[in-house]
Design a protein around this motif. Structure first.
Motif, PDB file in Angstrom:
ATOM      1  N   MET A  92      65.922  -0.866  -7.540  1.00 62.00           N
ATOM      2  CA  MET A  92      67.251  -0.604  -8.078  1.00 62.00           C
ATOM      3  C   MET A  92      68.303  -1.420  -7.309  1.00 62.00           C
ATOM      4  O   MET A  92      69.224  -1.993  -7.898  1.00 62.00           O
ATOM      5  CB  MET A  92      67.504   0.890  -7.894  1.00 62.00           C
ATOM      6  N   MET A  96      70.704  -4.478  -8.899  1.00 63.06           N
ATOM      7  CA  MET A  96      72.175  -4.498  -8.819  1.00 63.06           C
ATOM      8  C   MET A  96      72.647  -5.732  -8.058  1.00 63.06           C
ATOM      9  O   MET A  96      73.614  -6.388  -8.461  1.00 63.06           O
ATOM     10  CB  MET A  96      72.704  -3.217  -8.166  1.00 63.06           C
ATOM     11  N   GLU A 143      74.756   2.469  -1.271  1.00 68.04           N
ATOM     12  CA  GLU A 143      73.364   2.027  -1.400  1.00 68.04           C
ATOM     13  C   GLU A 143      73.264   0.748  -2.215  1.00 68.04           C
ATOM     14  O   GLU A 143      72.399  -0.099  -1.972  1.00 68.04           O
ATOM     15  CB  GLU A 143      72.523   3.114  -2.075  1.00 68.04           C
ATOM     16  N   GLY A 145      76.406  -1.134  -3.410  1.00 65.53           N
ATOM     17  CA  GLY A 145      77.484  -2.061  -3.065  1.00 65.53           C
ATOM     18  C   GLY A 145      77.254  -2.759  -1.727  1.00 65.53           C
ATOM     19  O   GLY A 145      77.578  -3.942  -1.581  1.00 65.53           O
ATOM     20  N   ARG A 164      85.243   4.336   1.930  1.00 70.73           N
ATOM     21  CA  ARG A 164      86.001   5.401   2.606  1.00 70.73           C
ATOM     22  C   ARG A 164      85.877   5.289   4.106  1.00 70.73           C
ATOM     23  O   ARG A 164      86.835   5.398   4.840  1.00 70.73           O
ATOM     24  CB  ARG A 164      85.476   6.757   2.138  1.00 70.73           C
ATOM     25  N   SER A 165      84.639   5.093   4.569  1.00 71.89           N
ATOM     26  CA  SER A 165      84.413   5.001   6.015  1.00 71.89           C
ATOM     27  C   SER A 165      84.102   3.552   6.379  1.00 71.89           C
ATOM     28  O   SER A 165      83.542   2.803   5.567  1.00 71.89           O
ATOM     29  CB  SER A 165      83.250   5.907   6.416  1.00 71.89           C
ATOM     30  N   LYS A 167      82.425   0.182   7.647  1.00 74.04           N
ATOM     31  CA  LYS A 167      81.025  -0.265   7.560  1.00 74.04           C
ATOM     32  C   LYS A 167      80.859  -1.560   8.334  1.00 74.04           C
ATOM     33  O   LYS A 167      81.762  -2.400   8.339  1.00 74.04           O
ATOM     34  CB  LYS A 167      80.654  -0.549   6.095  1.00 74.04           C
ATOM     35  N   VAL A 192      82.231   1.523  -6.872  1.00 70.49           N
ATOM     36  CA  VAL A 192      82.413   2.875  -6.338  1.00 70.49           C
ATOM     37  C   VAL A 192      81.858   3.876  -7.347  1.00 70.49           C
ATOM     38  O   VAL A 192      81.790   3.591  -8.540  1.00 70.49           O
ATOM     39  CB  VAL A 192      83.911   3.189  -6.074  1.00 70.49           C
ATOM     40  N   CYS A 220      80.180  -0.222 -12.244  1.00 71.79           N
ATOM     41  CA  CYS A 220      79.975   1.184 -11.828  1.00 71.79           C
ATOM     42  C   CYS A 220      80.186   2.142 -12.990  1.00 71.79           C
ATOM     43  O   CYS A 220      79.209   2.576 -13.616  1.00 71.79           O
ATOM     44  CB  CYS A 220      80.797   1.529 -10.600  1.00 71.79           C
ATOM     45  N   ASP A 245      79.870  -4.128 -17.429  1.00 75.45           N
ATOM     46  CA  ASP A 245      78.581  -3.515 -17.755  1.00 75.45           C
ATOM     47  C   ASP A 245      78.771  -2.072 -18.215  1.00 75.45           C
ATOM     48  O   ASP A 245      77.844  -1.466 -18.742  1.00 75.45           O
ATOM     49  CB  ASP A 245      77.680  -3.546 -16.507  1.00 75.45           C
ATOM     50  N   VAL A 246      79.968  -1.531 -17.984  1.00 74.81           N
ATOM     51  CA  VAL A 246      80.213  -0.099 -18.216  1.00 74.81           C
ATOM     52  C   VAL A 246      81.547   0.078 -18.913  1.00 74.81           C
ATOM     53  O   VAL A 246      82.479  -0.705 -18.699  1.00 74.81           O
ATOM     54  CB  VAL A 246      80.187   0.659 -16.868  1.00 74.81           C
ATOM     55  N   HIS A 269      75.270  -1.800 -20.051  1.00 74.36           N
ATOM     56  CA  HIS A 269      74.980  -0.817 -18.993  1.00 74.36           C
ATOM     57  C   HIS A 269      73.525  -0.898 -18.528  1.00 74.36           C
ATOM     58  O   HIS A 269      72.733   0.024 -18.751  1.00 74.36           O
ATOM     59  CB  HIS A 269      75.318   0.620 -19.441  1.00 74.36           C
ATOM     60  N   ALA A 271      73.040  -3.051 -15.418  1.00 70.03           N
ATOM     61  CA  ALA A 271      73.116  -3.835 -14.186  1.00 70.03           C
ATOM     62  C   ALA A 271      71.957  -3.457 -13.271  1.00 70.03           C
ATOM     63  O   ALA A 271      71.371  -4.300 -12.607  1.00 70.03           O
ATOM     64  CB  ALA A 271      74.452  -3.600 -13.498  1.00 70.03           C
TER      65      ALA A 271
HETATM   66  P1  NDP Z   1      76.840   5.374  -3.126  1.00 63.21           P
HETATM   67  O1  NDP Z   1      77.181   6.801  -3.370  1.00 63.21           O
HETATM   68  O2  NDP Z   1      75.657   5.042  -2.304  1.00 63.21           O
HETATM   69  O3  NDP Z   1      78.097   4.642  -2.425  1.00 63.21           O
HETATM   70  C1  NDP Z   1      79.403   4.813  -2.866  1.00 63.21           C
HETATM   71  C2  NDP Z   1      80.338   3.913  -2.076  1.00 63.21           C
HETATM   72  O4  NDP Z   1      81.668   4.067  -2.581  1.00 63.21           O
HETATM   73  C3  NDP Z   1      80.395   4.290  -0.587  1.00 63.21           C
HETATM   74  O5  NDP Z   1      80.552   3.148   0.203  1.00 63.21           O
HETATM   75  C4  NDP Z   1      81.652   5.164  -0.527  1.00 63.21           C
HETATM   76  O6  NDP Z   1      82.274   5.165   0.735  1.00 63.21           O
HETATM   77  C5  NDP Z   1      82.534   4.478  -1.535  1.00 63.21           C
HETATM   78  N1  NDP Z   1      83.546   5.400  -2.049  1.00 63.21           N
HETATM   79  C6  NDP Z   1      83.345   6.533  -2.754  1.00 63.21           C
HETATM   80  N2  NDP Z   1      84.520   7.123  -3.029  1.00 63.21           N
HETATM   81  C7  NDP Z   1      85.479   6.343  -2.476  1.00 63.21           C
HETATM   82  C8  NDP Z   1      86.888   6.429  -2.408  1.00 63.21           C
HETATM   83  N3  NDP Z   1      87.558   7.434  -2.988  1.00 63.21           N
HETATM   84  N4  NDP Z   1      87.552   5.464  -1.752  1.00 63.21           N
HETATM   85  C9  NDP Z   1      86.881   4.452  -1.148  1.00 63.21           C
HETATM   86  N5  NDP Z   1      85.539   4.308  -1.184  1.00 63.21           N
HETATM   87  C10 NDP Z   1      84.847   5.253  -1.846  1.00 63.21           C
HETATM   88  O7  NDP Z   1      76.766   4.688  -4.546  1.00 63.21           O
HETATM   89  P2  NDP Z   1      75.848   3.454  -5.006  1.00 63.21           P
HETATM   90  O8  NDP Z   1      76.209   2.266  -4.196  1.00 63.21           O
HETATM   91  O9  NDP Z   1      74.433   3.839  -5.055  1.00 63.21           O
HETATM   92  O10 NDP Z   1      76.320   3.292  -6.517  1.00 63.21           O
HETATM   93  C11 NDP Z   1      77.679   3.090  -6.859  1.00 63.21           C
HETATM   94  C12 NDP Z   1      77.870   3.402  -8.313  1.00 63.21           C
HETATM   95  O11 NDP Z   1      77.281   2.384  -9.110  1.00 63.21           O
HETATM   96  C13 NDP Z   1      77.185   4.670  -8.827  1.00 63.21           C
HETATM   97  O12 NDP Z   1      77.931   5.825  -8.512  1.00 63.21           O
HETATM   98  C14 NDP Z   1      77.133   4.431 -10.312  1.00 63.21           C
HETATM   99  O13 NDP Z   1      78.316   4.881 -10.920  1.00 63.21           O
HETATM  100  C15 NDP Z   1      77.073   2.916 -10.414  1.00 63.21           C
HETATM  101  N6  NDP Z   1      75.789   2.443 -10.924  1.00 63.21           N
HETATM  102  C16 NDP Z   1      75.788   1.654 -12.038  1.00 63.21           C
HETATM  103  C17 NDP Z   1      74.627   1.170 -12.546  1.00 63.21           C
HETATM  104  C18 NDP Z   1      74.630   0.251 -13.704  1.00 63.21           C
HETATM  105  O14 NDP Z   1      73.574  -0.054 -14.237  1.00 63.21           O
HETATM  106  N7  NDP Z   1      75.774  -0.241 -14.129  1.00 63.21           N
HETATM  107  C19 NDP Z   1      73.336   1.522 -11.958  1.00 63.21           C
HETATM  108  C20 NDP Z   1      73.435   2.339 -10.776  1.00 63.21           C
HETATM  109  C21 NDP Z   1      74.634   2.783 -10.290  1.00 63.21           C
HETATM  110  P3  NDP Z   1      81.532   5.750   2.046  1.00 63.21           P
HETATM  111  O15 NDP Z   1      80.404   4.791   2.327  1.00 63.21           O
HETATM  112  O16 NDP Z   1      82.570   5.703   3.100  1.00 63.21           O
HETATM  113  O17 NDP Z   1      81.048   7.114   1.681  1.00 63.21           O
END
Ligand code: NDP
Length: 306
Positions: A92, A96, A143, A145, A164-165, A167, A192, A220, A245-246, A269, A271
């Motif tokens: 996965m 991405m 995971e 991004g 948010r935090s 990296k 995000v 996303c 893609d979305v 959709h 990716a």
């Molecule tokens: P993760 O939950 O592993 O990571 C989310 C990231 O976004 C983290 O770095 C988090 O920060 C950051 N984040 C969340 N909320 C905020 C905020 N309010 N302000 C700033 N940063 C924020 O998600 P994934 O990387 O696994 O996936 C991201 C998204 O991709 C999924 O939620 C999904 O919607 C989309 N996706 C799309 C697919 C497609 O085919 N188009 C397939 C799979 C996923 P922190 O690290 O500090 O917590």
């Protein structure tokens, strides 16, 4: 563990049934709508289940989301307070990363312009730019991004990441201010999760902060970059190009203005996806762990929304 319910409009129930049976011999795997006695269901593997889906499952102990984004599972009123796990496997992540590298590189290397020049039958030489001079912002360093940002940095792009935090990713400069990331990103990648904190995150004000003619890649969720302001920014040229893609509504409805825009690349959709063979071992392990009273793998935090 009791029975495992399966519901998805996208994933293949037979492939999942086979993969889960291999990882968890003897599993009682039931595919919606033929779930039998809902009281026997202790784990549910779901992708966007309908409202009320979980209500009759009074012995539910685990929900596994058949993907990474759990936005359709948080804030529901039919879900008891059981752990929610997401999928996460290397395949996965690779998919991405390949999507993001493709979309960014298509712009960085002017491929979108050559596609149009070819349709005109025109040999249009555009002198390539060094990748180190091209600034890419990546919103969301999770995971998916995080590795995508690392891959772009590894190719030589000038990458700034936002999450948010803080990296530490090799080659990626972390930036706390969203506005600063936007102002410095020729190409913006949005990865995000969709949560109350990110719904509408990139609206008219944010798009106006991008350098004029910036390129946007949204892989996303559609609602993170609302369509109205994006459409206006694309029409005005403030956003020069977009790879999407979305969407707010999927499939993107016929006649939607995006379809006819030469500066928009639409993908349906996909990716990134996960294949059952890769993910079933983790799902089986999560079911075993929850059976022992332990948390599952890849548990999400419903209060945080991801
Ligand atoms: P993760 O939950 O592993 O990571 C989310 C990231 O976004 C983290 O770095 C988090 O920060 C950051 N984040 C969340 N909320 C905020 C905020 N309010 N302000 C700033 N940063 C924020 O998600 P994934 O990387 O696994 O996936 C991201 C998204 O991709 C999924 O939620 C999904 O919607 C989309 N996706 C799309 C697919 C497609 O085919 N188009 C397939 C799979 C996923 P922190 O690290 O500090 O917590």
């Amino acid at each position: 563990m009791g029975a495992v319910a399966f519901h998805s409009g996208l994933d293949d129930p037979e492939a999942w049934g086979r993969a889960l049976a291999a990882a968890l011999p003897g599993v009682d795997f039931r595919v919606s709508p033929n779930l039998g006695d809902p009281a026997e269901i202790e784990a549910a593997l779901v992708w966007r289940p309908p409202a009320g889906f979980f209500a009759p499952m009074r012995n539910l102990k685990l929900v596994v989301n058949l993907g990474a984004g759990v936005d359709s599972l948080v804030g529901r009123d039919d879900l008891p307070p059981v752990p929610i796990a997401r999928l996460n496997d290397p395949g996965m992540v690779q998919l991405m990363t390949s999507y993001v590298v493709f979309a960014v590189t298509r712009y960085a290397r002017d491929i979108h312009l050559f596609e149009r020049a070819q349709r005109r039958g025109e040999w249009q030489y555009i002198h390539p730019r060094a990748l180190g001079g091209i600034s890419v912002g990546v919103l969301g360093l999770g995971e998916l991004g995080g590795p995508a940002a690392a891959a772009l940095a590894g190719m030589g792009y000038r990458v700034t990441g936002w999450s948010r935090s803080p990296k530490e990713i090799p080659g990626v400069r972390w930036e706390a201010s969203l506005d600063a990331v936007l102002a410095g990103s020729e190409i913006l990648v949005v990865l995000v999760p969709l949560t109350p904190g990110t719904r509408g995150l990139i609206g008219a004000r944010e798009l106006a902060l991008l350098p004029p003619g910036a390129k946007l890649v949204n892989a996303c969720r559609g609602a993170v970059v609302p369509e109205g302001p994006l459409l206006a920014a694309l029409q005005q040229g403030q956003v020069g190009e977009a790879t999407l893609d979305v969407f707010d509504t999927e499939p993107l409805p016929p006649g939607h203005p995006f379809w006819a825009m030469p500066n928009v690349l639409i993908t349906p959709h996909l990716a990134s996806i996960t294949v059952p063979e890769a993910a079933a071992m983790d799902v089986a392990e999560s079911i075993r762990r929850v059976g022992r009273g332990e948390p599952p793998l890849h548990q999400v935090n419903p209060a945080r929304g991801y």
